[in-house]
Design an enzyme around this catalytic site. Sequence first.
Site, PDB file in Angstrom:
ATOM      1  N   ASP A  67       0.883  -1.161   0.000  1.00 47.27           N
ATOM      2  CA  ASP A  67       0.000   0.000   0.000  1.00 47.27           C
ATOM      3  C   ASP A  67       0.920   1.210   0.000  1.00 47.27           C
ATOM      4  O   ASP A  67       1.511   1.565   1.021  1.00 47.27           O
ATOM      5  CB  ASP A  67      -0.890  -0.005   1.245  1.00 47.27           C
ATOM      6  CG  ASP A  67      -1.773   1.230   1.348  1.00 47.27           C
ATOM      7  OD1 ASP A  67      -1.579   2.181   0.557  1.00 47.27           O
ATOM      8  OD2 ASP A  67      -2.657   1.258   2.227  1.00 47.27           O
ATOM      9  N   VAL A  68       1.066   1.847  -1.161  1.00 52.36           N
ATOM     10  CA  VAL A  68       2.083   2.883  -1.299  1.00 52.36           C
ATOM     11  C   VAL A  68       1.652   4.231  -0.719  1.00 52.36           C
ATOM     12  O   VAL A  68       2.360   5.225  -0.866  1.00 52.36           O
ATOM     13  CB  VAL A  68       2.546   3.039  -2.763  1.00 52.36           C
ATOM     14  CG1 VAL A  68       3.381   1.844  -3.176  1.00 52.36           C
ATOM     15  CG2 VAL A  68       1.374   3.244  -3.709  1.00 52.36           C
ATOM     16  N   TYR A 160      -9.878  14.296  -6.823  1.00 50.60           N
ATOM     17  CA  TYR A 160      -9.060  13.605  -7.825  1.00 50.60           C
ATOM     18  C   TYR A 160      -8.427  14.620  -8.778  1.00 50.60           C
ATOM     19  O   TYR A 160      -7.224  14.547  -9.081  1.00 50.60           O
ATOM     20  CB  TYR A 160      -9.933  12.614  -8.596  1.00 50.60           C
ATOM     21  CG  TYR A 160      -9.202  11.788  -9.619  1.00 50.60           C
ATOM     22  CD1 TYR A 160      -8.567  10.606  -9.266  1.00 50.60           C
ATOM     23  CD2 TYR A 160      -9.153  12.174 -10.954  1.00 50.60           C
ATOM     24  CE1 TYR A 160      -7.895   9.825 -10.208  1.00 50.60           C
ATOM     25  CE2 TYR A 160      -8.499  11.414 -11.908  1.00 50.60           C
ATOM     26  CZ  TYR A 160      -7.867  10.238 -11.527  1.00 50.60           C
ATOM     27  OH  TYR A 160      -7.209   9.483 -12.472  1.00 50.60           O
ATOM     28  N   LYS A 164      -4.417  15.193  -9.006  1.00 51.97           N
ATOM     29  CA  LYS A 164      -3.701  14.903 -10.248  1.00 51.97           C
ATOM     30  C   LYS A 164      -3.030  16.149 -10.815  1.00 51.97           C
ATOM     31  O   LYS A 164      -1.953  16.063 -11.411  1.00 51.97           O
ATOM     32  CB  LYS A 164      -4.655  14.272 -11.267  1.00 51.97           C
ATOM     33  CG  LYS A 164      -5.047  12.840 -10.926  1.00 51.97           C
ATOM     34  CD  LYS A 164      -3.837  11.904 -10.848  1.00 51.97           C
ATOM     35  CE  LYS A 164      -4.228  10.450 -10.722  1.00 51.97           C
ATOM     36  NZ  LYS A 164      -3.054   9.561 -10.659  1.00 51.97           N
ATOM     37  N   THR A 195      -9.663   0.776 -18.781  1.00 53.18           N
ATOM     38  CA  THR A 195      -9.167   0.112 -17.575  1.00 53.18           C
ATOM     39  C   THR A 195     -10.337  -0.394 -16.746  1.00 53.18           C
ATOM     40  O   THR A 195     -11.481   0.024 -16.937  1.00 53.18           O
ATOM     41  CB  THR A 195      -8.347   1.088 -16.702  1.00 53.18           C
ATOM     42  OG1 THR A 195      -9.212   2.129 -16.225  1.00 53.18           O
ATOM     43  CG2 THR A 195      -7.196   1.707 -17.486  1.00 53.18           C
TER      44      THR A 195
END
Length: 255
Positions: A67-68, A160, A164, A195
């Site tokens: 889990d980065v 988001y 980003k 995706t």
Amino acid sequence: MRDADRPFTGRVALVTGAASGIGRAASLAFAAAGAAVLISDVDETGGIAVAAQIETGGGRALFQRADVTEEAAVAALVERIRAEFGTLDYAFNNVGFSWGHGATGLSSDDWSRTVDVCMKAPWLCMKHEVPLMRAGGGGAIVNTSSMAGVAYSPTANIAYSAAKAGVIQMTRYAANAFAADGIRVNCVSPGLTRTAAVEQFLDAEEQRELAAQTQPIGRIVDPSEIADAVMWLCSPGAAMVTGENICVSGGQQAR
């Protein structure tokens, strides 16, 4: 001497968010070019499958769950690379997801989770990748942003989009901070891409309609096309490219 068809032979790559979609495509591309690949994701089943596919094809790949958004997990991931390979040449920091909707339809927890995954995670990765790259004489890092960080996107929420956009500026900062170490840092901003995450929100017809509306080329992006951009950014052909955001979006521009 490196095989011209496998120009990354003898090199080592780290790919996060590698169990599916863009990360999977990039992992396969790095391996096809001859690099050893450490694959990381929270999805163990998918990550192990990608590593197995590479190994079956004659490449070298390892999987480590991480889990980065957690610094200890990122530190352990880079330490695994040091232990197994001794060096790190390329890193594709490719994680992102969002919770909540629009500008007001998300909670404080939704905001925090989204920003952690989309912006904190690549920062943590760079924090731990750079010392290993520096020790090896340099390298190339690519972060994943999004066209939602470049232009207004009705399908993306405010957290988001902000996170980003932050990845793009963070990439520019890092490119300047680490240039003297021989480390190039760039990012890619995918447009609407085929995706699993996109498929959670849009069915096939909705994907086609949105791509036709927003991407002048008129179709959805394939993950392999993002991987191609990542590979170029890591290649000697991009030796003088750093601090850039490459939009892979069929012509979508900021509006």
